[in-house]
Motif scaffolding. Structure first.
Motif, PDB file in Angstrom:
ATOM      1  N   SER A  49       0.819  -1.210   0.000  1.00 41.06           N
ATOM      2  CA  SER A  49       0.000   0.000   0.000  1.00 41.06           C
ATOM      3  C   SER A  49       0.859   1.269   0.000  1.00 41.06           C
ATOM      4  CB  SER A  49      -0.927   0.001   1.218  1.00 41.06           C
ATOM      5  OG  SER A  49      -0.146   0.024   2.395  1.00 41.06           O
ATOM      6  N   ALA A  50       2.182   1.109  -0.082  1.00 39.88           N
ATOM      7  CA  ALA A  50       3.092   2.258  -0.051  1.00 39.88           C
ATOM      8  C   ALA A  50       3.080   2.997  -1.396  1.00 39.88           C
ATOM      9  CB  ALA A  50       4.505   1.801   0.270  1.00 39.88           C
ATOM     10  N   LYS A  51       3.095   4.333  -1.303  1.00 39.50           N
ATOM     11  CA  LYS A  51       3.118   5.191  -2.487  1.00 39.50           C
ATOM     12  C   LYS A  51       4.115   6.308  -2.257  1.00 39.50           C
ATOM     13  CE  LYS A  51      -1.713   4.423  -3.588  1.00 39.50           C
ATOM     14  NZ  LYS A  51      -3.014   5.026  -3.823  1.00 39.50           N
ATOM     15  N   GLN A  52       4.608   6.883  -3.352  1.00 41.01           N
ATOM     16  CA  GLN A  52       5.469   8.049  -3.246  1.00 41.01           C
ATOM     17  C   GLN A  52       5.187   8.995  -4.406  1.00 41.01           C
ATOM     18  OE1 GLN A  52       9.569   6.888  -3.380  1.00 41.01           O
ATOM     19  NE2 GLN A  52       9.544   6.390  -5.540  1.00 41.01           N
ATOM     20  N   GLU A  53       5.469  10.263  -4.183  1.00 39.80           N
ATOM     21  CA  GLU A  53       5.305  11.257  -5.233  1.00 39.80           C
ATOM     22  C   GLU A  53       6.456  11.151  -6.219  1.00 39.80           C
ATOM     23  OE1 GLU A  53       3.607  15.334  -3.991  1.00 39.80           O
ATOM     24  OE2 GLU A  53       4.936  14.680  -2.367  1.00 39.80           O
ATOM     25  N   GLN A  54       6.162  11.395  -7.483  1.00 40.90           N
ATOM     26  CA  GLN A  54       7.193  11.458  -8.512  1.00 40.90           C
ATOM     27  C   GLN A  54       6.867  12.679  -9.375  1.00 40.90           C
ATOM     28  OE1 GLN A  54       7.785   8.348 -11.726  1.00 40.90           O
ATOM     29  NE2 GLN A  54       9.348   7.753 -10.247  1.00 40.90           N
ATOM     30  N   PHE A  55       7.837  13.566  -9.537  1.00 32.59           N
ATOM     31  CA  PHE A  55       7.598  14.797 -10.283  1.00 32.59           C
ATOM     32  C   PHE A  55       8.910  15.314 -10.838  1.00 32.59           C
ATOM     33  CE2 PHE A  55       8.016  15.687  -5.774  1.00 32.59           C
ATOM     34  CZ  PHE A  55       8.959  16.691  -5.728  1.00 32.59           C
ATOM     35  N   ASP A  56       8.830  16.366 -11.649  1.00 37.35           N
ATOM     36  CA  ASP A  56      10.012  16.987 -12.241  1.00 37.35           C
ATOM     37  C   ASP A  56      10.327  18.295 -11.535  1.00 37.35           C
ATOM     38  OD1 ASP A  56      10.257  14.961 -14.152  1.00 37.35           O
ATOM     39  OD2 ASP A  56       9.009  16.019 -15.600  1.00 37.35           O
ATOM     40  N   VAL A  57      11.600  18.665 -11.592  1.00 36.66           N
ATOM     41  CA  VAL A  57      12.072  19.936 -11.045  1.00 36.66           C
ATOM     42  C   VAL A  57      12.998  20.559 -12.077  1.00 36.66           C
ATOM     43  CG1 VAL A  57      13.485  21.015  -9.253  1.00 36.66           C
ATOM     44  CG2 VAL A  57      11.941  19.152  -8.643  1.00 36.66           C
ATOM     45  N   LYS A  58      12.799  21.846 -12.364  1.00 41.02           N
ATOM     46  CA  LYS A  58      13.700  22.597 -13.243  1.00 41.02           C
ATOM     47  C   LYS A  58      14.712  23.322 -12.367  1.00 41.02           C
ATOM     48  CE  LYS A  58      10.209  24.070 -16.558  1.00 41.02           C
ATOM     49  NZ  LYS A  58       9.632  25.256 -17.208  1.00 41.02           N
ATOM     50  N   ILE A  59      15.993  23.231 -12.721  1.00 37.36           N
ATOM     51  CA  ILE A  59      17.029  23.997 -12.026  1.00 37.36           C
ATOM     52  C   ILE A  59      17.998  24.586 -13.053  1.00 37.36           C
ATOM     53  CG2 ILE A  59      16.916  22.645  -9.890  1.00 37.36           C
ATOM     54  CD1 ILE A  59      19.563  21.286 -10.756  1.00 37.36           C
ATOM     55  N   ALA A  60      18.609  25.688 -12.703  1.00 35.78           N
ATOM     56  CA  ALA A  60      19.663  26.284 -13.526  1.00 35.78           C
ATOM     57  C   ALA A  60      21.005  25.724 -13.049  1.00 35.78           C
ATOM     58  CB  ALA A  60      19.641  27.800 -13.407  1.00 35.78           C
ATOM     59  N   PRO A  61      22.013  25.696 -13.913  1.00 36.84           N
ATOM     60  CA  PRO A  61      23.311  25.144 -13.515  1.00 36.84           C
ATOM     61  C   PRO A  61      24.184  26.098 -12.709  1.00 36.84           C
ATOM     62  CG  PRO A  61      23.408  25.837 -15.793  1.00 36.84           C
ATOM     63  CD  PRO A  61      21.986  26.050 -15.327  1.00 36.84           C
ATOM     64  N   THR A  62      23.765  27.337 -12.539  1.00 33.94           N
ATOM     65  CA  THR A  62      24.591  28.386 -11.942  1.00 33.94           C
ATOM     66  C   THR A  62      25.188  28.002 -10.591  1.00 33.94           C
ATOM     67  OG1 THR A  62      23.009  29.884 -12.975  1.00 33.94           O
ATOM     68  CG2 THR A  62      24.650  30.871 -11.548  1.00 33.94           C
ATOM     69  N   ALA A  63      24.354  27.585  -9.642  1.00 33.84           N
ATOM     70  CA  ALA A  63      24.832  27.267  -8.292  1.00 33.84           C
ATOM     71  C   ALA A  63      25.739  26.032  -8.293  1.00 33.84           C
ATOM     72  CB  ALA A  63      23.657  27.056  -7.349  1.00 33.84           C
ATOM     73  N   ILE A  64      25.433  25.074  -9.130  1.00 33.93           N
ATOM     74  CA  ILE A  64      26.265  23.855  -9.194  1.00 33.93           C
ATOM     75  C   ILE A  64      27.640  24.193  -9.760  1.00 33.93           C
ATOM     76  CG2 ILE A  64      26.490  21.539 -10.184  1.00 33.93           C
ATOM     77  CD1 ILE A  64      23.411  21.440 -10.271  1.00 33.93           C
ATOM     78  N   LEU A  65      27.668  25.001 -10.823  1.00 36.13           N
ATOM     79  CA  LEU A  65      28.948  25.385 -11.426  1.00 36.13           C
ATOM     80  C   LEU A  65      29.799  26.210 -10.468  1.00 36.13           C
ATOM     81  CD1 LEU A  65      27.721  26.237 -15.036  1.00 36.13           C
ATOM     82  CD2 LEU A  65      29.020  24.220 -14.307  1.00 36.13           C
TER      83      LEU A  65
END
Length: 110
Positions: A49-65
């Motif tokens: 009976s377990a469920k989880q949310e699945q969705f997309d997220v948009k991010i810019a590369p600025t902070a990672i770079l």
């Protein structure tokens, strides 16, 4: 020129309208705080009976770079804090325009 403009606008829109999220990676000493935009998804059954949310997220590369991380792109094994809840990154797809990296579309679950 179009790719550079798209990358700047992508980052600017996320900075203005995005939500604060935190990206983390096992083996890295720091986390990355960035702006991202959650895109509605679905609820997925994961067994019994377990469920989880699945969705997309948009991010810019600025902070990672700008980070001290060794690999300067999101990975499948990363975690991301969205809406105060830790989520797992399932996929990280780069978004490019005219060969210029503008952002990433992350598929996340949790």
């Amino acid at each position: 020129m179009s790719g550079d403009y798209t990358a700047e606008r992508f980052a600017a829109v996320l900075d203005e309208h995005g939500d604060t999220m935190v990206l983390d990676r096992e083996g890295e000493a720091t986390t990355i705080t960035l702006k991202g935009k959650r895109i509605p998804g679905t609820t997925v059954a994961i067994g019994g009976s377990a469920k989880q949310e699945q969705f997309d997220v948009k991010i810019a590369p600025t902070a990672i770079l700008a980070s001290t991380w060794t690999l300067k792109e999101p990975r499948r094994t990363d975690g991301i804090l969205v809406d105060g809840k830790k989520r797992a990154v399932l996929e990280a797809t780069p978004y490019k325009d005219s060969g210029v990296l503008c952002g990433y579309f992350l598929k996340v679950a949790g």
